[in-house]
Design an enzyme around this catalytic site. Structure first.
Site, PDB file in Angstrom:
ATOM      1  N   GLY A 151      -4.405   2.003   1.262  1.00 52.00           N
ATOM      2  CA  GLY A 151      -3.634   2.261   0.043  1.00 52.00           C
ATOM      3  C   GLY A 151      -3.726   1.187  -1.016  1.00 52.00           C
ATOM      4  O   GLY A 151      -3.596   1.478  -2.202  1.00 52.00           O
ATOM      5  N   GLU A 200      -0.002  -4.995  -1.128  1.00 55.41           N
ATOM      6  CA  GLU A 200       0.342  -3.722  -0.485  1.00 55.41           C
ATOM      7  C   GLU A 200       0.556  -2.659  -1.556  1.00 55.41           C
ATOM      8  O   GLU A 200       0.866  -2.978  -2.712  1.00 55.41           O
ATOM      9  CB  GLU A 200       1.610  -3.941   0.379  1.00 55.41           C
ATOM     10  CG  GLU A 200       2.209  -2.725   1.022  1.00 55.41           C
ATOM     11  CD  GLU A 200       1.297  -2.037   2.043  1.00 55.41           C
ATOM     12  OE1 GLU A 200       0.158  -1.694   1.688  1.00 55.41           O
ATOM     13  OE2 GLU A 200       1.743  -1.792   3.175  1.00 55.41           O
ATOM     14  N   ASP A 201       0.390  -1.390  -1.171  1.00 53.27           N
ATOM     15  CA  ASP A 201       0.591  -0.311  -2.131  1.00 53.27           C
ATOM     16  C   ASP A 201       2.069  -0.067  -2.396  1.00 53.27           C
ATOM     17  O   ASP A 201       2.547  -0.196  -3.518  1.00 53.27           O
ATOM     18  CB  ASP A 201      -0.102   0.984  -1.651  1.00 53.27           C
ATOM     19  CG  ASP A 201       0.210   1.321  -0.186  1.00 53.27           C
ATOM     20  OD1 ASP A 201       1.094   0.683   0.416  1.00 53.27           O
ATOM     21  OD2 ASP A 201      -0.438   2.241   0.350  1.00 53.27           O
ATOM     22  N   ASP A 251       8.397   1.106   1.607  1.00 55.75           N
ATOM     23  CA  ASP A 251       9.372   2.186   1.792  1.00 55.75           C
ATOM     24  C   ASP A 251      10.584   1.606   2.529  1.00 55.75           C
ATOM     25  O   ASP A 251      11.557   1.201   1.919  1.00 55.75           O
ATOM     26  CB  ASP A 251       8.690   3.325   2.561  1.00 55.75           C
ATOM     27  CG  ASP A 251       9.587   4.529   2.724  1.00 55.75           C
ATOM     28  OD1 ASP A 251      10.759   4.462   2.339  1.00 55.75           O
ATOM     29  OD2 ASP A 251       9.126   5.555   3.263  1.00 55.75           O
ATOM     30  N   PHE A 270       8.302  11.372  -2.149  1.00 52.25           N
ATOM     31  CA  PHE A 270       6.945  11.104  -1.671  1.00 52.25           C
ATOM     32  C   PHE A 270       5.990  11.095  -2.864  1.00 52.25           C
ATOM     33  O   PHE A 270       5.890  12.079  -3.595  1.00 52.25           O
ATOM     34  CB  PHE A 270       6.506  12.165  -0.656  1.00 52.25           C
ATOM     35  CG  PHE A 270       5.194  11.840  -0.015  1.00 52.25           C
ATOM     36  CD1 PHE A 270       5.129  10.931   1.034  1.00 52.25           C
ATOM     37  CD2 PHE A 270       4.016  12.416  -0.471  1.00 52.25           C
ATOM     38  CE1 PHE A 270       3.914  10.609   1.620  1.00 52.25           C
ATOM     39  CE2 PHE A 270       2.799  12.098   0.108  1.00 52.25           C
ATOM     40  CZ  PHE A 270       2.749  11.191   1.153  1.00 52.25           C
ATOM     41  N   ASP A 309      -2.074   8.318  -0.779  1.00 58.78           N
ATOM     42  CA  ASP A 309      -2.659   9.624  -0.486  1.00 58.78           C
ATOM     43  C   ASP A 309      -1.652  10.630   0.051  1.00 58.78           C
ATOM     44  O   ASP A 309      -0.555  10.280   0.494  1.00 58.78           O
ATOM     45  CB  ASP A 309      -3.772   9.471   0.567  1.00 58.78           C
ATOM     46  CG  ASP A 309      -3.201   9.250   1.973  1.00 58.78           C
ATOM     47  OD1 ASP A 309      -2.337   8.371   2.123  1.00 58.78           O
ATOM     48  OD2 ASP A 309      -3.608   9.972   2.907  1.00 58.78           O
ATOM     49  N   ARG A 352      -5.805   9.598  -3.817  1.00 59.90           N
ATOM     50  CA  ARG A 352      -5.851   8.140  -3.993  1.00 59.90           C
ATOM     51  C   ARG A 352      -6.476   7.774  -5.335  1.00 59.90           C
ATOM     52  O   ARG A 352      -6.164   6.736  -5.910  1.00 59.90           O
ATOM     53  CB  ARG A 352      -6.687   7.484  -2.887  1.00 59.90           C
ATOM     54  CG  ARG A 352      -6.067   7.556  -1.501  1.00 59.90           C
ATOM     55  CD  ARG A 352      -6.831   6.650  -0.547  1.00 59.90           C
ATOM     56  NE  ARG A 352      -6.602   6.951   0.855  1.00 59.90           N
ATOM     57  CZ  ARG A 352      -5.563   6.519   1.574  1.00 59.90           C
ATOM     58  NH1 ARG A 352      -4.642   5.781   1.010  1.00 59.90           N
ATOM     59  NH2 ARG A 352      -5.445   6.837   2.847  1.00 59.90           N
TER      60      ARG A 352
END
Ligand code: 5GP
Length: 179
Positions: free
Chosen positions: A43, A98-99, A102, A152, A159, A165
């Protein structure tokens, strides 16, 4: 792809503008240090590529791949390293790229794991952060792109079933796509 989104949270231009701000802060903070960027596959590829190219100081890059979600849909905090770094982090200034954060459980595991390898310092740069990460406070994200709702999201490296992506912005996936 755009038609599969129920809404666009950030356009390419908005993300790029924010990335430049983060890179400028990283340049300042690491001006007299040699920084090792550690991207989390898959990611973080977009974030890594954009942040590193917006930086004006030297950096090195390495990658790790981890399985963040077990068999279910919720993060368990039980993380498996699928691909480790090629570089030693001993006495290095590590900046994890990091993407999205959460719950923060994945990163909290990773930080502990890397900390046990004796780096000089360890910080986090992430594109997006969901409210649960703010509430749970498992990790502190020093360089954060944007706080987002708990929906989400896809795009900018993130993705759904391996796709989306390469969307240059970030958006909420329309439920019609998975129903
Ligand atoms: P955490 O351990 O912080 O709960 O989970 C972080 C990981 O879950 C991210 O690296 C990402 O792979 C995945 N993830 C969490 N939220 C989303 C989301 O909205 N969209 C996508 N595509 N992946 C997500």
């Amino acid at each position: 792809m755009r038609g599969d989104l129920s809404s666009v949270l950030f356009t390419e231009q908005e993300i790029q503008a924010r990335v430049r701000e983060l890179a400028a802060r990283i340049d300042q903070d690491y001006a007299d240090k040699s920084v090792l960027l550690v991207g989390i596959l898959n990611g973080a590829v977009m974030m890594m590529a954009d942040v590193s190219r917006a930086m004006r100081i030297h950096c090195e890059m390495d990658w790790m791949a981890i399985s963040s979600y077990g068999s279910g849909v919720a993060s368990s905090g039980v993380v498996r390293i699928l691909k480790d770094m090629n570089t030693s982090v001993v006495d290095r200034h590590v900046l994890i790229v990091e993407d999205i954060v959460d719950t923060g459980l994945t990163l909290s595991y990773l930080v502990e794991n890397l900390r046990s390898r004796n780096p000089a310092s360890i910080e986090i740069c992430a594109g997006f952060r969901k409210p649960e990460a703010v509430a749970a406070r498992h990790v502190e994200v020093k360089y954060l792109g944007f706080d987002i709702p708990s929906d989400f999201v896809v795009g900018y490296g993130l993705d759904y079933a391996g796709r989306y992506r390469n969307l240059t912005g970030l958006g909420i996936l329309d439920p019609k796509v998975y129903s």
